[in-house]
Design an enzyme around this catalytic site. Sequence first.
Site, short mmCIF file in Angstrom:
data_model
loop_
_atom_site.label_atom_id
_atom_site.label_comp_id
_atom_site.label_asym_id
_atom_site.label_seq_id
_atom_site.Cartn_x
_atom_site.Cartn_y
_atom_site.Cartn_z
N GLU A 45 0.83 -1.23 0.00
CA GLU A 45 0.00 0.00 0.00
C GLU A 45 0.85 1.26 0.00
O GLU A 45 0.84 2.03 0.97
CB GLU A 45 -0.88 0.01 1.26
N ARG A 61 4.62 19.72 6.30
CA ARG A 61 5.64 18.74 6.71
C ARG A 61 6.87 19.37 7.38
O ARG A 61 7.32 18.86 8.41
CB ARG A 61 6.07 17.85 5.54
N CYS A 63 1.10 33.63 10.77
CA CYS A 63 1.53 34.23 12.03
C CYS A 63 1.96 33.17 13.03
O CYS A 63 1.29 32.94 14.04
CB CYS A 63 0.41 35.10 12.58
N TYR A 111 1.34 13.96 0.91
CA TYR A 111 1.14 14.62 2.19
C TYR A 111 1.40 16.13 2.08
O TYR A 111 1.93 16.74 3.00
CB TYR A 111 1.98 13.95 3.29
N1 LLP Z 1 -1.35 2.00 4.58
C1 LLP Z 1 -1.78 2.48 5.76
C2 LLP Z 1 -2.69 1.67 6.56
C3 LLP Z 1 -1.36 3.75 6.21
O1 LLP Z 1 -1.78 4.21 7.39
C4 LLP Z 1 -0.48 4.52 5.41
C5 LLP Z 1 -0.01 5.84 5.86
C6 LLP Z 1 -0.07 3.99 4.17
C7 LLP Z 1 -0.52 2.72 3.80
C8 LLP Z 1 0.82 4.73 3.23
O2 LLP Z 1 2.04 5.06 3.77
P1 LLP Z 1 3.18 5.68 2.83
O3 LLP Z 1 3.52 4.63 1.80
O4 LLP Z 1 2.65 6.89 2.20
O5 LLP Z 1 4.31 5.99 3.76
N2 LLP Z 1 1.67 12.64 7.09
C9 LLP Z 1 2.85 11.82 7.20
C10 LLP Z 1 2.62 10.41 6.71
C11 LLP Z 1 1.51 9.69 7.44
C12 LLP Z 1 1.21 8.34 6.84
C13 LLP Z 1 0.04 7.68 7.48
N3 LLP Z 1 -0.30 6.37 6.99
C14 LLP Z 1 4.00 12.49 6.46
O6 LLP Z 1 3.80 13.55 5.86
O7 LLP Z 1 5.11 11.98 6.49
#
Ligand code: LLP
Length: 435
Positions: free
Chosen positions: A281, A320, A357, A386
């Site tokens: 995923e 971020r 701000c 993100y």
């Molecule tokens: N599957 C599940 C169940 C998840 O909770 C997530 C991400 C993914 C897949 C995908 O993860 P990725 O491959 O994108 O790392 N806002 C944070 C990232 C939070 C990710 C949350 N879950 C950032 O900007 O680094």
Amino acid sequence: MRLVRQEGGNRGGVGESVLDLPPQALERIAGEVGTPVFVYSADKIAEQHRALSQALAGISHRIHYSVKANSSLGILRVIRDLGLGVDIVSMGELARVLRAGFSPADIVFSGAGKTCAELEAALECGVGLLNLESEWELEILCRLARDRKPVDVGIRVNPDVTTDTHPYTQTARAGHKFGVPRDQVVDLARRIMRCGNLRLRSLGMHLGSQISQAEPYRRGAACLGELADKLVRMGVDTLASIDVGGGLGISYGPDPALDLGEFRDAVAGVASSRGLALLVEPGRFLLGNSGCLLTRVICRKRSGGRTIVITDAGMNDFLRPSLYGAYHEIRVVAEGAGGGGDASRDHDPVDVVGPNCETGDFLGMGRRLAGAGPGALLAVMGAGAYGFVMSSNYNSRPRAAEVLVREGKYAVIRQRETVEDLMRGETDSPRWVNL
Ligand code: LLP
């Protein structure tokens, strides 16, 4: 993501290409659509998809794009055209993927706190797999599933594995809210079997995000393998897949990306040796470096020995850096006016900050950015995942526009919000209701 030192690290040239687009093309988009604007490359998304598919070639697998990384309809359409499935976590994401034309069978629905209404919507449309994360959820689902055709469910396991990522994006340690603790999985599986109308199809995990080492995946997958064996011994004969989640780390510049070959070696055997399909995923892996945020320098000033460049994008557009201290390379696409009246300082490190701000409102600190005077066009790199999804209207700023580039053409896939949009649903003359 580890907190990467913000100072230095930039390449620093003026007129750099971004996403393989020449600066003139980016200037044109910024000129016609305005700034701040997120720009995405469909070709880069396809390239990333190809790289992952090639790494997993020969293994029975399915890639489900994690919609939370970037859920814009225009992006979902690109993902759908690549033939991927999706991983979603809310009713809103469900509505988006259905609108973008994904078939319900291609949807995996996870999430630590799905509401009753969300579970009902998922059953109603017939999602391919519902990942259960608690006993409570099972109880509700069991009730909702009565008098329906069998519902395919998975268990998202919390394998108690540590990753080398920012604490906020680790999700698989004991004590975290995510998943079912490994020692409770067998019991939950028994209850699923007793429920009658549920079929246990998958064991899954999601370890965290921006993971650069394969080792945590190996440990997590081993845990899923052991649990799968236990379930089979106790009579579960419906398992079809092992879902290793997302989290695949990319390089934002100084930090290393996850090695795809090592990732494959860490996870593939656990599924294939048991005749199960592998589900992955990825969100960031497909989108992160497939997008940037274009922003214009508003002004430049000196304070306390530092040079500060204030841009028209800030933490409300791209959170971020402020939230995780995340490093994102900043490039000067087109030069601005000469250094805020002090051209001799043009090569000083600059703090690139937003207009909000908050002192914590920054895009990058201590960067070497020649030419970043007022009017300069900057590109914040690695903003495809993100980015927009975490943006807000803080300080009553309309959210940015989004543009997709494909084969030498561009299209606006999201209009910039207007000030009117900001006040939609509000009133200054409320209708009072007696309590
Ligand atoms: N599957 C599940 C169940 C998840 O909770 C997530 C991400 C993914 C897949 C995908 O993860 P990725 O491959 O994108 O790392 N806002 C944070 C990232 C939070 C990710 C949350 N879950 C950032 O900007 O680094």
